[in-house]
Write a protein that holds these residues in place. Structure first.
Motif, PDB file in Angstrom:
ATOM      1  N   UNK A  55      43.591  65.935  25.974  1.00 14.71           N
ATOM      2  CA  UNK A  55      44.980  65.842  26.430  1.00 14.71           C
ATOM      3  C   UNK A  55      45.686  64.666  25.758  1.00 14.71           C
ATOM      4  N   UNK A  56      44.997  63.544  25.652  1.00  9.26           N
ATOM      5  CA  UNK A  56      45.580  62.374  24.999  1.00  9.26           C
ATOM      6  C   UNK A  56      45.902  62.685  23.540  1.00  9.26           C
ATOM      7  N   UNK A  57      44.996  63.371  22.861  1.00  2.00           N
ATOM      8  CA  UNK A  57      45.228  63.725  21.468  1.00  2.00           C
ATOM      9  C   UNK A  57      46.394  64.708  21.348  1.00  2.00           C
ATOM     10  N   UNK A  58      46.451  65.692  22.223  1.00  4.62           N
ATOM     11  CA  UNK A  58      47.552  66.658  22.203  1.00  4.62           C
ATOM     12  C   UNK A  58      48.881  65.959  22.436  1.00  4.62           C
ATOM     13  N   UNK A  59      48.886  64.995  23.339  1.00  5.25           N
ATOM     14  CA  UNK A  59      50.113  64.244  23.604  1.00  5.25           C
ATOM     15  C   UNK A  59      50.522  63.447  22.370  1.00  5.25           C
ATOM     16  N   UNK A  60      49.566  62.798  21.742  1.00  5.83           N
ATOM     17  CA  UNK A  60      49.846  61.994  20.555  1.00  5.83           C
ATOM     18  C   UNK A  60      50.372  62.855  19.410  1.00  5.83           C
ATOM     19  N   UNK A  61      49.826  64.069  19.274  1.00 10.11           N
ATOM     20  CA  UNK A  61      50.226  64.960  18.184  1.00 10.11           C
ATOM     21  C   UNK A  61      51.366  65.895  18.573  1.00 10.11           C
ATOM     22  N   UNK A  63      51.303  68.392  20.479  1.00  5.45           N
ATOM     23  CA  UNK A  63      50.751  69.742  20.367  1.00  5.45           C
ATOM     24  C   UNK A  63      50.783  70.415  21.742  1.00  5.45           C
ATOM     25  N   UNK A  64      51.876  71.143  22.004  1.00  6.00           N
ATOM     26  CA  UNK A  64      52.073  71.745  23.315  1.00  6.00           C
ATOM     27  C   UNK A  64      51.036  72.825  23.617  1.00  6.00           C
ATOM     28  N   UNK A  98      57.246  71.290  28.317  1.00  9.99           N
ATOM     29  CA  UNK A  98      56.670  70.628  27.145  1.00  9.99           C
ATOM     30  C   UNK A  98      55.361  69.969  27.581  1.00  9.99           C
ATOM     31  N   UNK A  99      54.265  70.739  27.595  1.00 12.46           N
ATOM     32  CA  UNK A  99      53.003  70.230  28.125  1.00 12.46           C
ATOM     33  C   UNK A  99      52.481  68.965  27.438  1.00 12.46           C
ATOM     34  N   UNK A 100      52.663  68.846  26.142  1.00  5.05           N
ATOM     35  CA  UNK A 100      52.170  67.655  25.442  1.00  5.05           C
ATOM     36  C   UNK A 100      52.926  66.408  25.913  1.00  5.05           C
ATOM     37  N   UNK A 101      54.215  66.549  26.092  1.00  2.00           N
ATOM     38  CA  UNK A 101      55.016  65.423  26.591  1.00  2.00           C
ATOM     39  C   UNK A 101      54.580  65.065  28.011  1.00  2.00           C
ATOM     40  N   UNK A 102      54.404  66.084  28.858  1.00  4.68           N
ATOM     41  CA  UNK A 102      53.969  65.850  30.234  1.00  4.68           C
ATOM     42  C   UNK A 102      52.586  65.217  30.267  1.00  4.68           C
ATOM     43  N   UNK A 103      51.701  65.671  29.373  1.00  2.00           N
ATOM     44  CA  UNK A 103      50.361  65.086  29.304  1.00  2.00           C
ATOM     45  C   UNK A 103      50.451  63.603  28.964  1.00  2.00           C
ATOM     46  N   UNK A 104      51.312  63.262  28.014  1.00  2.00           N
ATOM     47  CA  UNK A 104      51.491  61.857  27.659  1.00  2.00           C
ATOM     48  C   UNK A 104      51.998  61.033  28.824  1.00  2.00           C
ATOM     49  N   UNK A 105      52.927  61.588  29.578  1.00  2.00           N
ATOM     50  CA  UNK A 105      53.470  60.885  30.740  1.00  2.00           C
ATOM     51  C   UNK A 105      52.434  60.758  31.857  1.00  2.00           C
TER      52      UNK A 105
END
Length: 130
Positions: A55-61, A63-64, A98-105
């Protein structure tokens, strides 16, 4: 009144009623017994932490698709062990526009909830069988 944590941002996840669902824990413990349950917990913990890193990697990239798939996998993994709050948080990520953005948050929150849940799970299981 119960708090609804199943849909995207209805309520903050911190208002989920409990970290663990003891009914699910009891059912799993009744099926497999404490020694095998503890083995399952060790494997699940490693897998959950791996998914957290994804999840952290997806957020960084940004990658939704990867964030959504990883969150979905976490829902199944964590839900099987009754990790209610962590499952609800993964569901929030999966359902986000935007799952990647939500994961980052949500990464810090996920890290804390998983840490608390994974520490509590063996203790609660031992108490249930006692």
């Amino acid at each position: 009144m119960p708090v609804h944590v199943e849909t995207y941002r209805d309520e903050p996840i911190s208002f989920a009623p409990a970290l663990l669902d003891e009914v699910i824990l009891r059912e799993l413990l009744d099926e497999v017994g404490l020694p095998l349950f503890m083995n399952f917990v060790a494997r699940m913990s490693a897998s959950a932490l791996d998914h957290q890193a994804r999840l952290a990697q997806a957020a960084q990239e940004n990658d939704h698709a990867s964030a959504r798939l990883t969150a979905h996998a976490l829902i199944g993994l964590l839900g099987h062990f009754g990790l209610k709050r962590a499952t609800a948080l993964a569901r929030r990520i999966e359902k986000a526009p935007e799952p990647a953005r939500e994961a980052g948050l949500a990464l810090a929150e996920m890290e804390q909830i998983l840490s608390d849940s994974l520490k509590l799970l063996p203790l609660r299981a031992s108490r249930i069988v006692a």
